[in-house]
Write an enzyme that holds these catalytic residues in place. Structure first.
Site, PDB file in Angstrom:
ATOM      1  CG  ASP A 197      -2.288   0.659   0.865  1.00  0.00           C
ATOM      2  OD1 ASP A 197      -2.262   1.841   0.484  1.00  0.00           O
ATOM      3  OD2 ASP A 197      -3.338   0.005   0.959  1.00  0.00           O
ATOM      4  CG  HIS A 264      -4.410   2.334  -1.975  1.00  0.00           C
ATOM      5  ND1 HIS A 264      -4.353   3.014  -0.776  1.00  0.00           N
ATOM      6  CD2 HIS A 264      -5.718   2.298  -2.321  1.00  0.00           C
ATOM      7  CE1 HIS A 264      -5.588   3.360  -0.405  1.00  0.00           C
ATOM      8  NE2 HIS A 264      -6.425   2.945  -1.330  1.00  0.00           N
ATOM      9  CG  ASP A 327      -8.791   0.118  -2.734  1.00  0.00           C
ATOM     10  OD1 ASP A 327      -7.852  -0.401  -3.373  1.00  0.00           O
ATOM     11  OD2 ASP A 327      -8.680   0.487  -1.553  1.00  0.00           O
ATOM     12  CD  GLU A 328      -9.939   4.215  -0.314  1.00  0.00           C
ATOM     13  OE1 GLU A 328     -10.746   4.654   0.498  1.00  0.00           O
ATOM     14  OE2 GLU A 328      -8.790   3.789   0.012  1.00  0.00           O
ATOM     15  CG  PHE A 420     -13.017  -7.084  12.176  1.00  0.00           C
ATOM     16  CD1 PHE A 420     -14.352  -6.716  12.082  1.00  0.00           C
ATOM     17  CD2 PHE A 420     -12.701  -8.429  12.092  1.00  0.00           C
ATOM     18  CE1 PHE A 420     -15.357  -7.665  11.902  1.00  0.00           C
ATOM     19  CE2 PHE A 420     -13.690  -9.386  11.924  1.00  0.00           C
ATOM     20  CZ  PHE A 420     -15.014  -9.010  11.824  1.00  0.00           C
ATOM     21  CD  GLU A 471      -5.497   2.777   7.264  1.00  0.00           C
ATOM     22  OE1 GLU A 471      -5.878   1.763   7.882  1.00  0.00           O
ATOM     23  OE2 GLU A 471      -5.959   3.127   6.158  1.00  0.00           O
TER      24      GLU A 471
END
Ligand code: ACM
Length: 758
Positions: A197, A264, A327-328, A420, A471
């Site tokens: 990432d 990413h 993604d993103e 989670f 993170e």
């Protein structure tokens, strides 16, 4: 003062006297609950001399027997020996038989033996797990009687997974192996491994050494002026990955690796800038969180790089699936690049989303050519996903619904509920993370059969997984807290027939499951077992009204005289009126023993006039995170629940009457968030002093300003600083709105606690 004791479940069960084996073997409490289970007559005594028998020349049966012997050794202290042979008498035997769908098995326990039968390797493993669970209803060592029974078991879904992000924070190979152990005994079978990432590249690729030399390491962000933190990171060598993959396979867990693209991608671009769009990377960017604008370019050389990486990935991971992210990917860098625009024109591609589609298709073709199946996050549907791509639905379940209706397979892992990294409770034990409450009950109640799908479309829903992005999960201790027991809830939803779902029954089976997993090194979250106290108090009152809650649904017992809480103490019903000064102790009980997470509160005036960050409300609930302080480098750091887009707190019904001063504990944090234009929308009132001030207003955030606390004393302190200032006199209770003045988002100030002082 709230003190919650984190007694291990094991210790607590031992102390409570449940440790002794039941005299009569009763039907075991199994998790996930089997599809069919019928009581037999009598029981089978398993001792250190009971052999395990496996068919000759059946390596997988031998492996299942080995796994079973290991589990027994780790929990009951003896290791049954493994023999070859078909004689099931007075033995634990493994046998091949047609038992139904993939992963299914039967387990028959009679007075004469225990027999596991399955058609496939996974079924043998799961039969072994079930028998081991039946042998570990208590925490005793040595021989054990297992009730006679017949179990015919089969999974509801083929995909029962967890996702682990090892990119934002690295976990050791030993942790990943432990996680696989914990998954296996819950019959979880897919580990989606997020290996790269923006913040880190974790997989050794010998042809591109800078990926790990440079991008496996970073210095965590700190607030301006804070002492620098030590470098963090790490990576998995190819040898370590091979070992982990084999370890997982032996336990029925398929590891699905993820290599993110086209976004990413900062870690790769940091190591090899030619892979990117030529936009410089400011130093330290790799320790930001959020959605970064750095994208791969679409040069042939970049695809050459990605294909080289994927070639190594395919060699290391036998999984039929390879996750390619998607993604993103904010397209700003593609939009503003003349080279990219020219390329799109040449290809006849009219939008950047379609360009991402083109990118993903090219990688998809490469994987398909090598016999692998691509998976992407649900954004890949926007650029026109190739027909055989599987979708991981994370922005809710809509991605899965769209996917299933258009013939794609899909996996459900919707945020926030199956994320989670979200908190699972409120209390001093909760680690940093995202601020949404995703408690055990909500996870358990998640429905993996979206409305509006036909039976044929539902067939495309492969199953579900709980995702742990890291993170805010700096340590392995916190990773396991976030992953279990919520992972056990995912296991039961994914495995057991929907008709058997019942939260009370799940909790009753979860306690022994957590104790078992404790034997395998797990320290699970006790958020569901603990007691949460809410107090209601007005200035001058002689008594406070206290309400107690526990997610578990277990009875809450309490004492008011300082004595330890036992199951013989009174059971809490609905609200207590307690004289100021009372010491309240409370905890949950299960089957005659106290559970961990008991609280011990001195209800003195200071306690009743105090709120911690977790007890304050957020004014706007935009992006609420529990962020860890950047100091001290070693040892305990504070963490702060705050809205990074609108730092503003509400103390509802604050007992302000009689208060002359207010104390607010503050910390300063780096504003290390890549949030694009959202940053321009964060506004503060203008400061009156260079460092700014915390301001307290009564009634609402536009109400009368009743206290001003200059931040200057906190500026030089990287840890928590207590600010104290006079407060304008008021009567009774009031809602207080707390904000701060600032010129800029940096540093981010955050509140740990507010106290009104008479
Ligand atoms: C994701 O959470 N960006 C998949």
């Amino acid at each position: 003062m709230i003190r919650a004791r984190r007694l291990t479940l094991l210790a607590s069960l031992m102390l409570s006297g449940i440790a002794t084996a039941p005299a009569i073997a009763e039907l075991p409490r199994l998790l996930p609950v089997p599809a069919q289970m019928r009581e037999g007559e009598g029981s089978f005594q398993i001792t250190s001399t009971t052999p395990i028998r496996v068919p000759a020349n059946d390596a997988a049966a031998h492996n299942a027997a080995e796994r079973f012997a290991d589990l027994v050794a780790r929990s009951r202290g003896f290791r049954p020996r493994i023999e070859t042979g078909a004689d099931a008498n007075n033995a634990i035997s493994f046998r091949r038989a047609k038992t139904g769908a993939a992963e299914s098995y039967t387990l028959d326990v009679t007075g004469k033996g225990a027999e596991i039968a399955a058609g496939d390797d996974a079924g043998l493993l799961y039969g072994a797990v079930t028998l081991w669970q039946a042998m570990t209803q208590d925490q005793a060592a040595g021989p054990v009687a297992v009730a006679a029974m017949h179990i015919a078991d089969t999974p509801r879904f083929q995909w029962r997974g967890l996702m682990l992000d090892s990119a934002r924070h690295f976990q050791s190979p030993a942790y990943v192996r432990q996680l696989i152990d914990w998954m296996a005994v819950n019959k979880l079978n897919r580990l989606h491994w997020h290996l790269v990432d923006d913040q880190g590249w974790r997989i050794e690729i010998p042809k591109y050494p800078r990926l790990t030399e440079i991008s496996a390491w970073r210095v965590p962000a700190g607030a301006p002026g804070a002492p620098p933190l030590p470098k963090v990171g790490g990576f998995y060598t190819q040898a370590e990955i091979r070992e982990i993959v084999a370890y997982a396979a032996a336990r029925g867990v398929m590891i699905v690796p993820e290599i993110e693209m086209p976004g990413h991608a900062l870690a790769a671009i940091r190591a090899y800038p030619a892979l990117g769009m030529g936009v410089p990377i400011p130093p330290g960017t790799e320790s930001d969180w959020g959605v970064f604008p750095w994208l791969y370019n679409v040069d042939d050389a970049t695809f050459g790089f990605l294909e080289d990486v994927l070639t190594d990935v395919m060699a290391l991971f036998p999984s039929p699936y390879i996750h390619i992210g998607g993604d993103e990917a904010v397209k700003d860098q593609w939009k503003s690049s003349p080279t990219m625009q020219a390329k799109m024109k040449a290809l006849g591609i009219s939008s950047e989303d379609a360009m991402q589609g083109w990118f993903m298709h090219r990688i998809d073709d490469f994987l398909t050519k090598h016999g692998r199946k691509p998976i992407g996050w649900d954004e890949i549907l926007e650029g026109g996903a190739s027909p055989h791509a599987t979708i991981t639905s994370w922005r809710g379940i809509e991605g899965a619904v769209t996917a299933a209706k258009s013939g794609h397979d899909a996996i459900l892992s919707p945020a926030p509920i199956l994320y989670f990294d979200n908190r699972q409770g409120f209390g001093p034990l909760e680690p940093p993370g995202r601020g949404h409450l995703s408690d055990l009950r909500s996870v358990y109640d998640f429905n993996p059969e979206p409305e509006g799908l036909s039976a044929a479309e539902q067939q495309h829903i492969l199953g579900l997984q709980g995702n742990l992005f890291t993170e805010h999960v700096r340590t392995e201790e916190r990773a396991q807290w976030q992953q279990f027991p919520r992972g056990s809830a995912v296991a039961e939803i994914g495995w057991s027939p929907v008709a058997s779902h019942d939260f009370a029954s799940f909790m009753d089976r979860l306690v022994p499951q957590m104790a078992r997993m404790g034997r395998l090194g797990l320290k699970p979250a006790i958020s569901a077992l603990t007691v949460t106290a809410k107090t209601d108090y007005a200035p001058g009152d002689k008594a406070a009204r206290v309400t107690l809650e526990s997610q578990s649904g277990f009875p809450i017992h309490y004492t008011l005289d300082g004595s330890a809480v036992t199951p013989r103490a009174p059971v809490y019903k609905d609200g207590l009126s307690l004289p100021v000064g009372t010491r309240l102790r409370a905890g949950t009980a299960w089957r005659g023993g106290m559970m961990p997470g008991a609280i011990d509160i001195g209800l003195d005036a200071s306690f009743l006039r105090r709120r911690t960050d977790e007890q304050l409300a957020s004014c706007a609930n935009k992006v609420v995170l529990s962020l860890e302080d950047d100091a001290p480098a070693q040892g305990e750091r504070a963490h702060f629940l705050t809205d990074i887009l609108q730092p503003c707190w509400l103390y509802v019904d604050a007992p302000v009457g009689g208060a002359t001063r207010i104390a607010i504990d503050v910390g300063q944090l780096p504003f290390n968030f890549q949030i694009g234009k959202d940053r321009d929308a964060i506004h503060f009132r203008a400061p009156a002093t260079p460092a700014g001030e915390v301001e307290v207003r009564a009634g609402s955030c536009e109400g009368e300003r009743i206290a001003v606390l200059p931040l200057a004393p906190a500026v030089g302190n990287p840890e928590v600083t207590r600010l104290i200032a006079p407060i304008a006199p008021r009567n009774g209770k009031a809602n207080l709105c707390i904000t701060y003045t600032a010129k800029d988002v940096e540093p981010l100030w955050a509140i740990k606690q507010v106290e009104l002082i008479p």
